[in-house]
Design an enzyme around this catalytic site. Structure first.
Site, short mmCIF file in Angstrom:
data_model
loop_
_atom_site.label_atom_id
_atom_site.label_comp_id
_atom_site.label_asym_id
_atom_site.label_seq_id
_atom_site.Cartn_x
_atom_site.Cartn_y
_atom_site.Cartn_z
N SER A 1 -31.02 10.97 -60.00
CA SER A 1 -29.81 10.42 -60.61
C SER A 1 -29.70 10.87 -62.07
O SER A 1 -29.63 12.06 -62.34
CB SER A 1 -29.82 8.89 -60.48
OG SER A 1 -28.54 8.36 -60.67
N ASP B 1 -27.11 8.79 -53.95
CA ASP B 1 -28.09 8.65 -55.03
C ASP B 1 -29.55 8.70 -54.53
O ASP B 1 -29.93 7.98 -53.60
CB ASP B 1 -27.85 7.32 -55.74
CG ASP B 1 -28.53 7.24 -57.09
OD1 ASP B 1 -29.76 7.27 -57.13
OD2 ASP B 1 -27.81 7.15 -58.11
#
Length: 312
Positions: A82, A194
């Site tokens: 991320s 993610d």
């Protein structure tokens, strides 16, 4: 009469006598030349930096890199999840720590976010992808001077995916695609979200790439008790809870864990970048002794000493 007769030597007998004489001479001669020691090749450790996710708290990674670089600690491997993939990709592409800081301090929300109307999320991630590719001069990951992997989650299988080649911006977009915030990223017909869902701090990915020493940076600190929870704070807490088991497992595999005090910062609060960078610097300064010790320990380990000719 027979005793006084001269012996007639055959040609073959003479060569045998000469050979025996040479052997006896060799046996009586001692080589006093001291033997030379076998040269030993000592190698430096392969250091990896595993950068965790946490939205705008990821600016702390810049502070971490600043301190490491100023002390001559430059990783050969960078893995990022991320926000960690965002900062990590730029650093792995060749930017210095101070170039990263300048970029971070001048970054605007409009540079990386654009809204859309979709049932899957309200951000597409296209601007983020384009921004990264512009900053890395459109170099694919495999051409970065530092080996790099962006970690994402396969939306269909739930498996961890390491993007270590191909389109850098696309890989970072996939790694940053928070469910229900970003529309899932599509790469080669597959959809990704993610990486923090399966690998909040990608230590295992760094190990799989050949790291001897892994420095992990965990920015997933929990908000303090009694702190007001915003929508973004609730989302951050939800992701932390979901990735808790994986986080604990991976941090145990790290040699050094740096934990900047950013738990009070919001994952969408770009205005807090100065504080995040400063906290990254502080936390890294506190771990410099441990990092130097880990490097020193490696130098005296069996892995650092290999006889010449052994393939490292």
């Amino acid at each position: 009469m027979l005793l006084n007769m001269p012996l007639k030597s055959k040609p073959g007998h003479l060569s045998v006598i000469v050979a025996h004489a040479l052997i006896l001479t060799a046996c009586s001669t001692h080589d006093t030349t001291p033997s030379k020691p076998v040269p030993v090749l000592t190698r430096a450790p392969v250091i990896a930096l595993a950068l965790g996710g946490g939205g705008a708290k990821g600016f702390a990674h810049v502070g971490v890199i600043k301190v490491l670089e100023s002390h001559g600690i430059v990783p050969q491997i960078i893995t990022g999840t991320s926000a960690g993939s965002f900062v990590g990709s730029l650093y792995a592409s060749g930017k210095t720590a101070y170039q990263l800081q300048e970029l971070a301090l001048n970054l605007k929300e409009s540079d990386i976010r654009e809204f859309t109307l979709s049932q899957e999320g309200f951000l597409t991630g296209q601007k983020l992808q384009d921004f990264v590719n512009t900053q890395v001069q459109n170099k694919p990951i495999q051409r970065f001077p530092i080996r790099f992997a962006a970690v994402a989650t396969d939306l269909t299988t739930g498996q961890k995916i390491n993007f270590n080649q191909g389109n850098a911006g696309q890989a970072v977009r996939a790694s940053c695609s928070i469910p229900n915030v970003f529309v899932p990223a599509t790469i080669n017909g597959k959809r990704y979200v993610d990486g923090g869902l399966v690998s909040p701090v990608p230590v295992e990915s760094a190990r799989s790439m050949g790291a001897d020493i892994v420095i992990a940076v965990d920015i997933s600190a929990r908000p303090k008790a009694g702190q007001k929870m915003t929508v973004w704070g609730l989302l951050d807490q939800t992701l932390n809870i979901m990735g808790q088991q994986g986080l604990n497992r991976e941090l145990k595999e790290a040699d050094i864990v740096i934990t900047p005090a950013v738990g009070n910062l919001g994952i969408a609060d770009l205005d807090a970048r100065h504080q995040a960078i400063l906290e990254g610097e502080r936390a890294t300064q506190e771990q410099l002794g441990a990092i130097e010790q880990a490097i020193n320990n490696f130098k005296h380990s069996a892995a650092a000493h290999k006889p010449v000719g052994i393939n490292l």
